[in-house]
Design a protein around this motif. Structure first.
Motif, mmCIF file in Angstrom:
data_model
loop_
_atom_site.group_PDB
_atom_site.id
_atom_site.type_symbol
_atom_site.label_atom_id
_atom_site.label_comp_id
_atom_site.label_asym_id
_atom_site.label_seq_id
_atom_site.Cartn_x
_atom_site.Cartn_y
_atom_site.Cartn_z
ATOM 1 N N ALA A 195 1.031 -1.373 -0.119
ATOM 2 C CA ALA A 195 -0.119 -0.064 -0.035
ATOM 3 C C ALA A 195 0.970 1.340 0.161
ATOM 4 O O ALA A 195 0.526 2.234 -0.786
ATOM 5 C CB ALA A 195 -1.015 -0.059 1.288
ATOM 6 N N VAL A 196 1.852 1.270 0.716
ATOM 7 C CA VAL A 196 2.945 2.436 0.845
ATOM 8 C C VAL A 196 3.480 2.621 -0.628
ATOM 9 O O VAL A 196 3.818 3.744 -0.838
ATOM 10 C CB VAL A 196 3.964 2.268 2.018
ATOM 11 C CG1 VAL A 196 4.938 3.336 1.647
ATOM 12 C CG2 VAL A 196 3.319 2.476 3.391
ATOM 13 N N ALA A 197 3.969 1.638 -1.089
ATOM 14 C CA ALA A 197 4.549 1.686 -2.325
ATOM 15 C C ALA A 197 3.737 2.082 -3.315
ATOM 16 O O ALA A 197 3.970 3.179 -4.273
ATOM 17 C CB ALA A 197 5.142 0.233 -2.948
ATOM 18 N N PHE A 198 2.427 1.610 -3.429
ATOM 19 C CA PHE A 198 1.600 2.102 -4.247
ATOM 20 C C PHE A 198 1.120 3.809 -4.275
ATOM 21 O O PHE A 198 1.346 4.538 -5.054
ATOM 22 C CB PHE A 198 0.074 1.342 -4.137
ATOM 23 C CG PHE A 198 -1.011 2.040 -5.162
ATOM 24 C CD1 PHE A 198 -0.836 1.279 -6.481
ATOM 25 C CD2 PHE A 198 -1.785 3.005 -4.916
ATOM 26 C CE1 PHE A 198 -1.773 1.769 -7.272
ATOM 27 C CE2 PHE A 198 -2.696 3.309 -5.778
ATOM 28 C CZ PHE A 198 -2.857 2.638 -7.168
ATOM 29 N N ASP A 199 0.912 3.936 -2.877
ATOM 30 C CA ASP A 199 0.756 5.468 -2.465
ATOM 31 C C ASP A 199 2.029 6.493 -2.846
ATOM 32 O O ASP A 199 1.713 7.560 -3.225
ATOM 33 C CB ASP A 199 0.429 5.569 -1.167
ATOM 34 C CG ASP A 199 -0.909 5.110 -0.731
ATOM 35 O OD1 ASP A 199 -1.697 5.035 -1.784
ATOM 36 O OD2 ASP A 199 -1.233 4.804 0.425
ATOM 37 N N THR A 200 3.134 5.773 -2.864
ATOM 38 C CA THR A 200 4.600 6.547 -3.009
ATOM 39 C C THR A 200 4.231 7.057 -4.494
ATOM 40 O O THR A 200 4.754 8.252 -4.814
ATOM 41 C CB THR A 200 5.684 5.825 -2.552
ATOM 42 O OG1 THR A 200 5.853 5.488 -1.570
ATOM 43 C CG2 THR A 200 6.878 6.597 -3.022
ATOM 44 N N TRP A 201 4.015 6.176 -5.419
ATOM 45 C CA TRP A 201 4.222 6.413 -6.932
ATOM 46 C C TRP A 201 2.707 7.294 -7.334
ATOM 47 O O TRP A 201 2.881 8.108 -8.093
ATOM 48 C CB TRP A 201 4.353 5.149 -7.612
ATOM 49 C CG TRP A 201 5.378 4.744 -7.527
ATOM 50 C CD1 TRP A 201 6.117 3.708 -6.557
ATOM 51 C CD2 TRP A 201 6.755 5.135 -8.470
ATOM 52 N NE1 TRP A 201 7.563 3.530 -6.685
ATOM 53 C CE2 TRP A 201 7.814 4.248 -7.740
ATOM 54 C CE3 TRP A 201 6.782 5.958 -9.310
ATOM 55 C CZ2 TRP A 201 9.141 4.410 -8.350
ATOM 56 C CZ3 TRP A 201 8.270 6.413 -9.879
ATOM 57 C CH2 TRP A 201 9.314 5.335 -9.442
ATOM 58 N N HIS A 202 1.657 6.607 -6.669
ATOM 59 C CA HIS A 202 0.282 7.310 -6.989
ATOM 60 C C HIS A 202 0.096 8.823 -6.560
ATOM 61 O O HIS A 202 -0.783 9.349 -6.902
ATOM 62 C CB HIS A 202 -0.634 6.319 -6.641
ATOM 63 C CG HIS A 202 -1.980 6.575 -7.375
ATOM 64 N ND1 HIS A 202 -3.282 7.299 -6.920
ATOM 65 C CD2 HIS A 202 -2.601 6.102 -8.511
ATOM 66 C CE1 HIS A 202 -4.130 7.017 -7.806
ATOM 67 N NE2 HIS A 202 -3.507 6.467 -8.889
ATOM 68 N N SER A 203 1.094 9.069 -5.528
ATOM 69 C CA SER A 203 0.897 10.354 -5.118
ATOM 70 C C SER A 203 1.389 11.779 -6.052
ATOM 71 O O SER A 203 1.403 12.860 -5.768
ATOM 72 C CB SER A 203 1.438 10.571 -3.700
ATOM 73 O OG SER A 203 2.880 10.227 -3.848
ATOM 74 N N LEU A 204 2.172 11.142 -7.123
ATOM 75 C CA LEU A 204 2.757 12.055 -8.123
ATOM 76 C C LEU A 204 1.706 12.768 -8.593
ATOM 77 O O LEU A 204 0.812 12.611 -9.182
ATOM 78 C CB LEU A 204 3.451 11.478 -9.125
ATOM 79 C CG LEU A 204 3.968 12.315 -10.147
ATOM 80 C CD1 LEU A 204 5.184 12.916 -9.441
ATOM 81 C CD2 LEU A 204 4.364 11.370 -11.434
ATOM 82 N N PRO A 205 1.891 14.397 -8.386
ATOM 83 C CA PRO A 205 0.679 15.094 -9.289
ATOM 84 C C PRO A 205 0.775 14.964 -10.910
ATOM 85 O O PRO A 205 1.773 15.079 -11.226
ATOM 86 C CB PRO A 205 1.062 16.640 -8.804
ATOM 87 C CG PRO A 205 1.867 16.249 -7.531
ATOM 88 C CD PRO A 205 2.611 15.060 -7.861
ATOM 89 N N VAL A 206 -0.511 15.274 -11.053
ATOM 90 C CA VAL A 206 -0.320 15.145 -12.666
ATOM 91 C C VAL A 206 -0.718 16.520 -13.616
ATOM 92 O O VAL A 206 -0.604 16.586 -14.827
ATOM 93 C CB VAL A 206 -1.270 14.076 -13.378
ATOM 94 C CG1 VAL A 206 -0.888 12.602 -12.867
ATOM 95 C CG2 VAL A 206 -2.755 14.281 -12.801
ATOM 96 N N GLY A 207 -1.073 17.482 -12.624
ATOM 97 C CA GLY A 207 -1.499 18.745 -13.263
ATOM 98 C C GLY A 207 -0.270 19.686 -13.424
ATOM 99 O O GLY A 207 -0.165 20.676 -12.569
#
Length: 211
Positions: A195-207
């Motif tokens: 879950a932490v691994a996913f959140d680390t990458w998924h927290s990257l802003p895209v805007g």
């Protein structure tokens, strides 16, 4: 950058061009000419053309056959798609390897995070990206899944280019996430670590319009 050996393999040509786009040596919108790139790298035009095709597949360049090849802008949808896929691959790698990593592998992750923290403090974005890559590559390498490797090789650079913007502003939040990831891996908490691994990458802003 110095010229490379003329026996350079096409994968090496691809990596050199990929890294030059990720670190903004070649800026978004810049035209890439295979003859000039071949001279710069000290190779023939054939591996350069092959590399540009691979880069087009990743979305790092836009190729118009018979006309021109240019470095792509950071497109919000393309970045979101790549980020989601990359996050899923790291989630899988960590879930499968948490609790199985030996002390030497965990120590490599800890050392990489120390280097990452030092680089963030110094404002050295290139060093921060390199340390971050080393840390996350440990569970990926331990997994040894060629399909995962292939997906990350294709879409990881798209995410890395955007990460330069995040680390250039403030990467301190990632230091704590890395520490949590390592601790959970060491404890064998597969669900928590993944879950932490996913959140680390998924927290990257895209805007990042216009980036």
């Amino acid at each position: 950058m110095p010229a490379v050996d003329r026996t350079l393999l096409r994968d090496d040509v691809y990596r050199r061009l990929r890294d030059a786009i990720v670190d903004c040596t070649f800026a978004p919108g810049e035209q890439l000419k295979d003859m000039e790139l071949a001279e710069w790298l000290g190779v023939s035009r054939t591996p350069v053309r092959e590399a540009l095709l691979r880069l087009a597949g990743s979305g790092l360049v836009v190729a118009q056959p018979g006309r021109s090849t240019t470095v792509s802008a950071i497109d919000e949808k393309a970045l979101r798609d790549a980020r989601d896929v990359v996050a899923a691959m790291h989630h899988l790698a960590v879930f499968q390897t948490a609790g199985t990593l030996d002390e030497a592998q965990l120590d490599r992750m800890r050392e990489a995070n120390r280097r990452f923290a030092d680089a963030v403090e110094a404002g050295d974005v290139a060093a921060a990206l390199e340390a971050d890559e080393r840390l996350h590559s440990v569970p990926v390498a331990a997994l040894g899944n060629r399909a995962v490797d292939t997906v990350l090789d294709q879409f990881g650079p798209v995410v890395r280019r955007a990460e330069r913007l995040r680390f250039g502003h403030d990467g301190r939040a990632s230091i704590e996430l890395h520490d949590r990831l390592i601790a959970l891996c060491a404890a064998g908490d597969k669900d928590g670590a993944a879950a932490v691994a996913f959140d680390t990458w998924h927290s990257l802003p895209v805007g990042h319009p216009g980036a």
